[in-house]
Design an enzyme around this catalytic site. Sequence first.
Site, PDB file in Angstrom:
ATOM      1  CB  SER A  10     114.862  10.938  75.237  1.00 17.23           C
ATOM      2  OG  SER A  10     115.809   9.987  75.700  1.00 17.23           O
ATOM      3  CG  HIS A  35     113.039  12.101  79.150  1.00 14.92           C
ATOM      4  ND1 HIS A  35     112.012  12.050  80.084  1.00 14.92           N
ATOM      5  CD2 HIS A  35     113.358  10.810  78.878  1.00 14.92           C
ATOM      6  CE1 HIS A  35     111.732  10.787  80.357  1.00 14.92           C
ATOM      7  NE2 HIS A  35     112.532  10.011  79.641  1.00 14.92           N
ATOM      8  CG  ASP A  37     115.525   7.917  78.927  1.00 13.79           C
ATOM      9  OD1 ASP A  37     114.496   7.800  79.628  1.00 13.79           O
ATOM     10  OD2 ASP A  37     115.516   8.357  77.765  1.00 13.79           O
ATOM     11  CG  MET A  39     118.120   3.052  80.955  1.00  9.75           C
ATOM     12  SD  MET A  39     117.989   2.412  79.281  1.00  9.75           S
ATOM     13  CE  MET A  39     116.827   3.604  78.570  1.00  9.75           C
ATOM     14  CG  HIS A  68     112.300   7.645  82.692  1.00 11.88           C
ATOM     15  ND1 HIS A  68     111.986   7.165  81.426  1.00 11.88           N
ATOM     16  CD2 HIS A  68     111.696   6.802  83.565  1.00 11.88           C
ATOM     17  CE1 HIS A  68     111.228   6.095  81.539  1.00 11.88           C
ATOM     18  NE2 HIS A  68     111.055   5.840  82.823  1.00 11.88           N
ATOM     19  CG  MET A  70     113.638   3.419  83.166  1.00 13.75           C
ATOM     20  SD  MET A  70     113.876   3.621  81.390  1.00 13.75           S
ATOM     21  CE  MET A  70     114.786   5.163  81.388  1.00 13.75           C
ATOM     22  CG  MET A 139     107.243   3.656  80.472  1.00 12.06           C
ATOM     23  SD  MET A 139     108.470   4.855  79.914  1.00 12.06           S
ATOM     24  CE  MET A 139     109.267   3.969  78.566  1.00 12.06           C
ATOM     25  CG  ASP A 177     109.804   7.931  77.552  1.00 13.08           C
ATOM     26  OD1 ASP A 177     110.319   7.984  76.427  1.00 13.08           O
ATOM     27  OD2 ASP A 177     110.457   7.726  78.602  1.00 13.08           O
TER      28      ASP A 177
HETATM   29  C1  DX5 Z   1     113.063   4.227  76.731  1.00 20.12           C
HETATM   30  C2  DX5 Z   1     113.289   5.622  77.235  1.00 20.12           C
HETATM   31  C3  DX5 Z   1     112.889   6.684  76.292  1.00 20.12           C
HETATM   32  C4  DX5 Z   1     113.616   6.676  74.979  1.00 20.12           C
HETATM   33  C5  DX5 Z   1     112.642   7.105  73.925  1.00 20.12           C
HETATM   34  O1  DX5 Z   1     113.296   3.338  77.764  1.00 20.12           O
HETATM   35  O2  DX5 Z   1     112.559   5.830  78.446  1.00 20.12           O
HETATM   36  O3  DX5 Z   1     112.939   7.966  76.903  1.00 20.12           O
HETATM   37  O4  DX5 Z   1     114.734   7.514  74.943  1.00 20.12           O
HETATM   38  O5  DX5 Z   1     113.244   6.974  72.683  1.00 20.12           O
HETATM   39  P1  DX5 Z   1     112.415   7.089  71.333  1.00 20.12           P
HETATM   40  O6  DX5 Z   1     111.767   8.428  71.311  1.00 20.12           O
HETATM   41  O7  DX5 Z   1     113.473   6.905  70.298  1.00 20.12           O
HETATM   42  O8  DX5 Z   1     111.402   5.962  71.329  1.00 20.12           O
HETATM   43 ZN    ZN Z   2     112.469   7.896  79.297  1.00 20.09          ZN
END
Ligand code: DX5
Ligand code: ZN
Length: 222
Positions: A10, A35, A37, A39, A68, A70, A139, A177
């Site tokens: 990620s 990956h 993320d 947000m 991903h 969010m 998740m 994840d």
């Molecule tokens: C959290 C994200 C993850 C995050 C995971 O909302 O969706 O992808 O980057 O990070 P680690 O591996 O540090 O828990």
């Molecule tokens: Zn993620």
Amino acid sequence: MQQPIRLAPSILSADFAKLGEEIRAMDTAGADYLHVDVMDGHFVPNITIGPAVVAALRPHTRKTLDVHLMIAPVDPYIEGFAKAGADILTVHPESGPHLHRTLQSIKAAGVKAGLSLNPGTPVEAVLPVIDLVDLILVMSVNPGFGGQRFIATALDKLRHLRAVIDGCGRAIDLEVDGGINFETAGQAIAAGADVLVAGTASFQGGPAAYAANIERLRGGQG
Ligand code: DX5
Ligand code: ZN
């Protein structure tokens, strides 16, 4: 059937001041998916990046960009992320009023569709739309931040979904994840996951450690 284990670093844990370089380093180090993320400060309490950054990253790797989302509402942004070069767009069922239509529009945009289940979202949310999904993301933390602790009930969910996927006879990725480290990676693989997202654990130690981190996580060795 559980597919070969793939590792998806990620980039939330990358150095954001040199993302292109970080993506290339992870690609060379053996990452399978990258990956990303996304947000919005609304669906989750953090803000990261948008389609322009995905488009800027695209020329730096030919590997799968696993995006991903969010964000809510998600529908207005699907086409933009697809055009930016995402290979997989994963959404949460809570991010719009018509999940089936959202997944249809991801497929219509020519990319793979993923569905992500928060720790509080039941496995059953996937059943009515399973024909439309190429990836199910469990998740194992509440989304929003890297570096959180793995929520162990995700393992039951993975076992349940492994049976559901095997029963449907299609090759659907089962991704996990959040809080994946050298210990929890093995637990998630044993529970049926075949794609591991790892932020903190992939990037720890800097670029010189990326290849070893990936290999150790993929092997699920503690
Ligand atoms: C959290 C994200 C993850 C995050 C995971 O909302 O969706 O992808 O980057 O990070 P680690 O591996 O540090 O828990
Ligand atoms: Zn993620």
